[in-house]
Design a protein around this motif. Structure first.
Motif, mmCIF file in Angstrom:
data_model
loop_
_atom_site.group_PDB
_atom_site.id
_atom_site.type_symbol
_atom_site.label_atom_id
_atom_site.label_comp_id
_atom_site.label_asym_id
_atom_site.label_seq_id
_atom_site.Cartn_x
_atom_site.Cartn_y
_atom_site.Cartn_z
ATOM 1 N N ARG A 60 1.000 -1.030 -0.051
ATOM 2 C CA ARG A 60 -0.026 0.057 0.019
ATOM 3 C C ARG A 60 0.767 1.207 -0.100
ATOM 4 O O ARG A 60 1.866 1.399 0.832
ATOM 5 C CB ARG A 60 -0.908 0.142 1.308
ATOM 6 C CG ARG A 60 -1.809 -1.172 1.275
ATOM 7 C CD ARG A 60 -2.780 -1.147 0.143
ATOM 8 N NE ARG A 60 -4.031 -2.224 0.472
ATOM 9 C CZ ARG A 60 -3.939 -3.422 -0.393
ATOM 10 N NH1 ARG A 60 -2.866 -3.522 -0.801
ATOM 11 N NH2 ARG A 60 -5.000 -4.302 -0.002
ATOM 12 N N ASN A 61 0.444 2.046 -0.649
ATOM 13 C CA ASN A 61 1.518 3.385 -0.817
ATOM 14 C C ASN A 61 1.458 4.240 0.375
ATOM 15 O O ASN A 61 2.877 4.306 0.713
ATOM 16 C CB ASN A 61 0.690 4.531 -2.056
ATOM 17 C CG ASN A 61 0.879 3.908 -3.294
ATOM 18 O OD1 ASN A 61 1.655 3.297 -3.637
ATOM 19 N ND2 ASN A 61 -0.109 4.411 -4.150
ATOM 20 N N TRP A 62 0.585 4.293 1.157
ATOM 21 C CA TRP A 62 0.545 5.052 2.402
ATOM 22 C C TRP A 62 1.348 4.229 3.737
ATOM 23 O O TRP A 62 2.063 4.663 4.437
ATOM 24 C CB TRP A 62 -0.532 5.177 3.121
ATOM 25 C CG TRP A 62 -1.739 4.139 3.727
ATOM 26 C CD1 TRP A 62 -2.575 3.407 2.830
ATOM 27 C CD2 TRP A 62 -1.449 3.331 4.853
ATOM 28 N NE1 TRP A 62 -2.877 2.057 3.554
ATOM 29 C CE2 TRP A 62 -2.429 2.335 4.780
ATOM 30 C CE3 TRP A 62 -0.743 3.609 6.168
ATOM 31 C CZ2 TRP A 62 -2.639 1.509 5.939
ATOM 32 C CZ3 TRP A 62 -0.868 2.770 7.195
ATOM 33 C CH2 TRP A 62 -1.859 1.698 7.228
ATOM 34 N N ALA A 115 5.057 4.782 2.641
ATOM 35 C CA ALA A 115 5.708 6.171 3.153
ATOM 36 C C ALA A 115 6.281 6.192 4.590
ATOM 37 O O ALA A 115 7.045 7.038 4.673
ATOM 38 C CB ALA A 115 4.699 7.043 2.875
ATOM 39 N N PHE A 116 5.686 5.266 5.466
ATOM 40 C CA PHE A 116 6.203 5.243 6.903
ATOM 41 C C PHE A 116 7.727 5.158 6.828
ATOM 42 O O PHE A 116 8.311 4.396 5.814
ATOM 43 C CB PHE A 116 5.680 4.120 7.493
ATOM 44 C CG PHE A 116 4.481 4.677 7.943
ATOM 45 C CD1 PHE A 116 4.158 5.033 9.472
ATOM 46 C CD2 PHE A 116 3.242 4.866 7.355
ATOM 47 C CE1 PHE A 116 3.280 5.244 10.083
ATOM 48 C CE2 PHE A 116 2.080 5.334 8.118
ATOM 49 C CZ PHE A 116 2.023 5.517 9.223
ATOM 50 N N ILE A 117 8.562 5.692 7.911
ATOM 51 C CA ILE A 117 9.891 5.201 8.074
ATOM 52 C C ILE A 117 10.067 3.747 8.285
ATOM 53 O O ILE A 117 9.462 3.215 9.076
ATOM 54 C CB ILE A 117 10.485 6.101 9.131
ATOM 55 C CG1 ILE A 117 10.369 7.567 8.959
ATOM 56 C CG2 ILE A 117 11.974 5.525 9.629
ATOM 57 C CD1 ILE A 117 10.883 8.425 10.070
ATOM 58 N N SER A 118 10.932 3.123 7.358
ATOM 59 C CA SER A 118 11.453 1.697 7.704
ATOM 60 C C SER A 118 10.052 0.909 7.344
ATOM 61 O O SER A 118 10.027 -0.239 7.601
ATOM 62 C CB SER A 118 11.729 1.268 8.843
ATOM 63 O OG SER A 118 13.045 2.005 9.377
ATOM 64 N N ARG A 119 8.849 1.380 6.684
ATOM 65 C CA ARG A 119 7.857 0.647 6.343
ATOM 66 C C ARG A 119 7.144 0.045 7.434
ATOM 67 O O ARG A 119 6.842 -1.075 7.344
ATOM 68 C CB ARG A 119 8.183 -0.079 5.009
ATOM 69 C CG ARG A 119 8.898 0.621 3.925
ATOM 70 C CD ARG A 119 9.464 -0.318 2.942
ATOM 71 N NE ARG A 119 8.305 -0.911 2.007
ATOM 72 C CZ ARG A 119 8.147 -2.133 1.744
ATOM 73 N NH1 ARG A 119 8.739 -3.041 2.512
ATOM 74 N NH2 ARG A 119 7.093 -2.461 1.221
ATOM 75 N N HIS A 120 7.181 0.776 8.645
ATOM 76 C CA HIS A 120 6.873 0.120 9.808
ATOM 77 C C HIS A 120 5.277 -0.516 9.859
ATOM 78 O O HIS A 120 5.260 -1.749 10.387
ATOM 79 C CB HIS A 120 6.632 1.293 10.966
ATOM 80 C CG HIS A 120 7.926 1.565 11.441
ATOM 81 N ND1 HIS A 120 8.160 2.703 12.167
ATOM 82 C CD2 HIS A 120 9.269 0.816 11.357
ATOM 83 C CE1 HIS A 120 9.500 2.550 12.713
ATOM 84 N NE2 HIS A 120 9.980 1.711 12.007
ATOM 85 N N PRO A 121 4.359 -0.058 9.052
ATOM 86 C CA PRO A 121 2.923 -0.777 9.000
ATOM 87 C C PRO A 121 3.128 -2.176 8.397
ATOM 88 O O PRO A 121 2.249 -2.898 8.881
ATOM 89 C CB PRO A 121 2.280 0.234 7.966
ATOM 90 C CG PRO A 121 2.793 1.518 7.992
ATOM 91 C CD PRO A 121 4.140 1.336 8.206
ATOM 92 N N TYR A 122 4.141 -2.571 7.751
ATOM 93 C CA TYR A 122 4.207 -3.995 7.515
ATOM 94 C C TYR A 122 4.420 -5.008 8.330
ATOM 95 O O TYR A 122 4.601 -6.008 8.356
ATOM 96 C CB TYR A 122 5.306 -3.983 6.069
ATOM 97 C CG TYR A 122 4.611 -3.375 4.769
ATOM 98 C CD1 TYR A 122 3.638 -4.039 4.076
ATOM 99 C CD2 TYR A 122 5.413 -1.962 4.365
ATOM 100 C CE1 TYR A 122 3.364 -3.273 2.932
ATOM 101 C CE2 TYR A 122 4.780 -1.509 3.462
ATOM 102 C CZ TYR A 122 3.945 -2.267 2.637
ATOM 103 O OH TYR A 122 3.479 -1.540 1.341
#
Length: 246
Positions: free
Chosen positions: A22-24, A27-34
């Motif tokens: 997901r684009n958003w 966009a997080f530092i270090s892709r934290h949401p994953y």
């Protein structure tokens, strides 16, 4: 088990397994949401139907069909066969262009792709009894305010998932105190102690905690030793099949 997909046109939209990215989230530092496994699993538990071309839609806030103006990125002679203002009152209708058939007892949830965020418009969710329905359904989005939105070519406009929906009626929700289940209470308290200790060490600059960055018990299907053993059924990646010609 088979999900039968019958194209209603010579060139139906692409149907692909749900994609994780997901684009958003990127966009997080270090892709934290994953690092959030529930997000990842939701993103990939189902199939996406993709826009065959890009277009914009603008709603002036009025109640009529003509109050939504749809403009393709390039001329499309069959525009209305894919996207139209049918229901009026700010509802945008899109056609998956498939007739689906599921095994007996299984229905299809039709929605927007999980965690795929669009400003100004909201996907509506439907449950379809595809184990008997002899005609296709539509995917509908509703504007949340007057304005202009866009869908890009290849962007998911519909997400389908399968559910034994009649079995849901068999469940009886029961509210119990945590104390009534000593084993679960002990497991929760052990997790809570481990989580509190980790957060304290991380806030205090502990290099080991900083190196670990986050506790991955759930992601890896592991638990602190005094919680017991996670079940072998744990999943941290969904692998759905791509459509094939049958």
């Amino acid at each position: 088990m088979e999900l039968e997909c019958y194209p209603m046109t010579a060139r139906p939209p692409d149907l692909v397994p749900g994609r994780q990215s997901r684009n958003w989230m990127d966009a997080f530092i270090s892709r934290h949401p994953y690092r959030c496994l529930p997000l990842n699993m939701a993103n990939t538990t189902g199939w996406e139907i993709l826009c065959p071309f890009g277009f914009s839609a603008e709603w002036n806030g009025g109640p009529r069909q003509e109050d939504i103006v749809i403009t393709p990125d390039r001329p499309q002679h069959d525009l209305a066969h894919f996207v139209t203002s049918h229901f009026s009152r700010g509802v945008l209708t899109m056609h998956p262009q498939y007739l689906f058939r599921t095994p007996p007892g299984w229905g299809m949830m039709c929605s927007g792709s999980p965690n795929h965020v669009k400003d100004g418009i909201q996907p509506l969710v439907g449950l379809i009894e595809t184990d008997w329905l002899p005609f296709p359904f539509t995917m509908n989005w509703i504007f949340t305010r007057p304005g202009r939105i866009t869908f890009e070519k290849g962007e998911p406009f519909c997400f389908i998932n399968l559910i034994e929906h009649k079995k849901v009626e068999q469940f009886q929700p029961i509210i119990r105190t945590l104390e009534s289940n000593p084993v679960m209470k002990g497991q929760f308290e052990a997790w809570n102690r481990a989580r509190t200790d980790f957060n304290q060490r991380l806030a205090g600059g502990d290099p080991d905690a900083a190196k670990e960055a986050w506790q991955r018990y759930y992601f890896k299907g592991e638990v602190p030793e005094d919680l017991g053993t996670a079940p072998a059924t744990h999943s941290n990646k969904r692998r759905l099949k791509s459509p094939r010609v049958g």
